[in-house]
Enzyme design. Sequence first.
Site, PDB file in Angstrom:
ATOM      1  N   GLU A  61      45.720  84.320  19.287  1.00 15.81           N
ATOM      2  CA  GLU A  61      46.323  83.041  19.672  1.00 15.81           C
ATOM      3  C   GLU A  61      46.395  82.824  21.182  1.00 15.81           C
ATOM      4  O   GLU A  61      46.939  81.812  21.635  1.00 15.81           O
ATOM      5  CB  GLU A  61      47.717  82.946  19.048  1.00 15.81           C
ATOM      6  CG  GLU A  61      47.666  82.911  17.524  1.00 15.81           C
ATOM      7  CD  GLU A  61      48.953  83.357  16.874  1.00 15.81           C
ATOM      8  OE1 GLU A  61      49.657  84.221  17.457  1.00 15.81           O
ATOM      9  OE2 GLU A  61      49.263  82.861  15.780  1.00 15.81           O
ATOM     10  N   LYS A 159      45.084  88.992  21.818  1.00 18.83           N
ATOM     11  CA  LYS A 159      46.473  89.217  21.401  1.00 18.83           C
ATOM     12  C   LYS A 159      46.570  90.279  20.314  1.00 18.83           C
ATOM     13  O   LYS A 159      47.425  91.160  20.361  1.00 18.83           O
ATOM     14  CB  LYS A 159      47.091  87.911  20.906  1.00 18.83           C
ATOM     15  CG  LYS A 159      48.539  88.061  20.451  1.00 18.83           C
ATOM     16  CD  LYS A 159      49.123  86.740  19.991  1.00 18.83           C
ATOM     17  CE  LYS A 159      50.576  86.912  19.553  1.00 18.83           C
ATOM     18  NZ  LYS A 159      51.174  85.647  19.094  1.00 18.83           N
ATOM     19  N   GLN A 160      45.719  90.176  19.301  1.00 20.50           N
ATOM     20  CA  GLN A 160      45.763  91.081  18.158  1.00 20.50           C
ATOM     21  C   GLN A 160      44.362  91.166  17.556  1.00 20.50           C
ATOM     22  O   GLN A 160      43.452  90.465  17.983  1.00 20.50           O
ATOM     23  CB  GLN A 160      46.755  90.565  17.121  1.00 20.50           C
ATOM     24  CG  GLN A 160      46.408  89.187  16.581  1.00 20.50           C
ATOM     25  CD  GLN A 160      47.407  88.689  15.563  1.00 20.50           C
ATOM     26  OE1 GLN A 160      47.765  89.399  14.635  1.00 20.50           O
ATOM     27  NE2 GLN A 160      47.872  87.466  15.738  1.00 20.50           N
TER      28      GLN A 160
END
Length: 326
Positions: A61, A159-160
Site C-alpha cells: 500500500e 510495505k509487505q
Amino acid sequence: EHIVADVAWAAGCYIDWTDDRTFREGPGRQLLIETARYWASRVERDSDSSAHIRGVIGPDEYHELVDDNAYTNVMARWNLRRAFAETTDGAVEPAERDSWLDLADAIVDGYDPDSGLYEQFAGFFALEPLVISEIAPRRPIAADLLLSPERVHQAQVVKQADVLMLHHLVPDEVVDGSLAANLAFYEPRTAHSSSLSPGVHAALLARAGRIAEARAALAMTTRIDLDDVSGSTASGVHIAAMGSVWQALALGFVGARPRGDVLELEPRIAEDWERLELRLRFRAARLRVRVNAQTIEVSSDRPTLLSVAGGETVSVGPSPRRFPRE
C-alpha cells in the site's frame, strides 16, 4: 481490487483441502463464476491483444493507483482459470467460459526471464533502488514515517509481501524456480510494516531452504503481540498474524500442499529443533505429522494418499509410517 481474487482463492483453498462437494458444486462454483465475470469486465485489452489491469493498489500500500500490479494480475489470471476448470458441466455458456481462458492467457504479469524477477508493477524497476534493510535501524518499521510518504512512493520500498504472495498462494501460477530470485530481491526491500508480512516471508524462506532467516521471521511473527512490536496491541491482538504463524509452519516448514487427492509434504526444519509436530485435516482425514532430523512420521485416522519430498504416492493410515529425510 485483488481482494476479489483473494476471496475466490479462499474458496478454492477450502475446496482443495476438504473436497466439500456441496460447496464446490453450489456456492463455491457461483463465487468463482461471478468473480471471473468481474475480472472479465475489469481487464483492458490493448491493440496488440495483451490484457492489463490499470489503476489498482496491490498488497504493497506504499504505492497507490499503479498499473499491472503483478499480484493483482496473476491472481486475476488464476481466478479466471480456476473458474474455467470448475464449470465443465455447462454452468455457463461455452463462449463465455472459453473467453475466460483466452483472457487469462493474455494478462501480462511483469515477468523478466533474464533476471527471473516479476516487476511488482509497471515502472517499479525504474524507481529509486533503495534497499530499506540497509538504511532502517530495524524491521518491522513504518518506512513512510522514516522516509516520508513522498519518498517511499518514488522508491523500491515495499510495505509487505506483494510479488512474493504469489509464490505463497499460487506457486503453480508463477514460473517454476523463480522463488529464490524474487525472495532475494524483494525481501531486503520490504519494511514488514504490516503484521501480515513476516509470517509469509517465514514460509517462503523455509521453502527456499534459508532456514535461519525463516526462523528469525517466524520469531518476529510470534512476538508481534507478546512484545507489542507495533505499539498497537492494546487496541487488539493481530489475529491475521497469528494465522500466518500457522501458515509458516504448515505450508513453509512442513511444506504441506494439496494436489488433487494427494497431500504433498516437503518438510524443512531448523537443525536445533528436536521435533516439529502438526495436526492437519485433509479431505476429512485427521493427520499427525512429526518431523525430526532423521525422519518424517505421518499417521492418519483413515487411508490418505501422501507424497513426501517429491517421492511416490503412498497410502497412510492409523499405523505411523516413517520416511527418511534426505
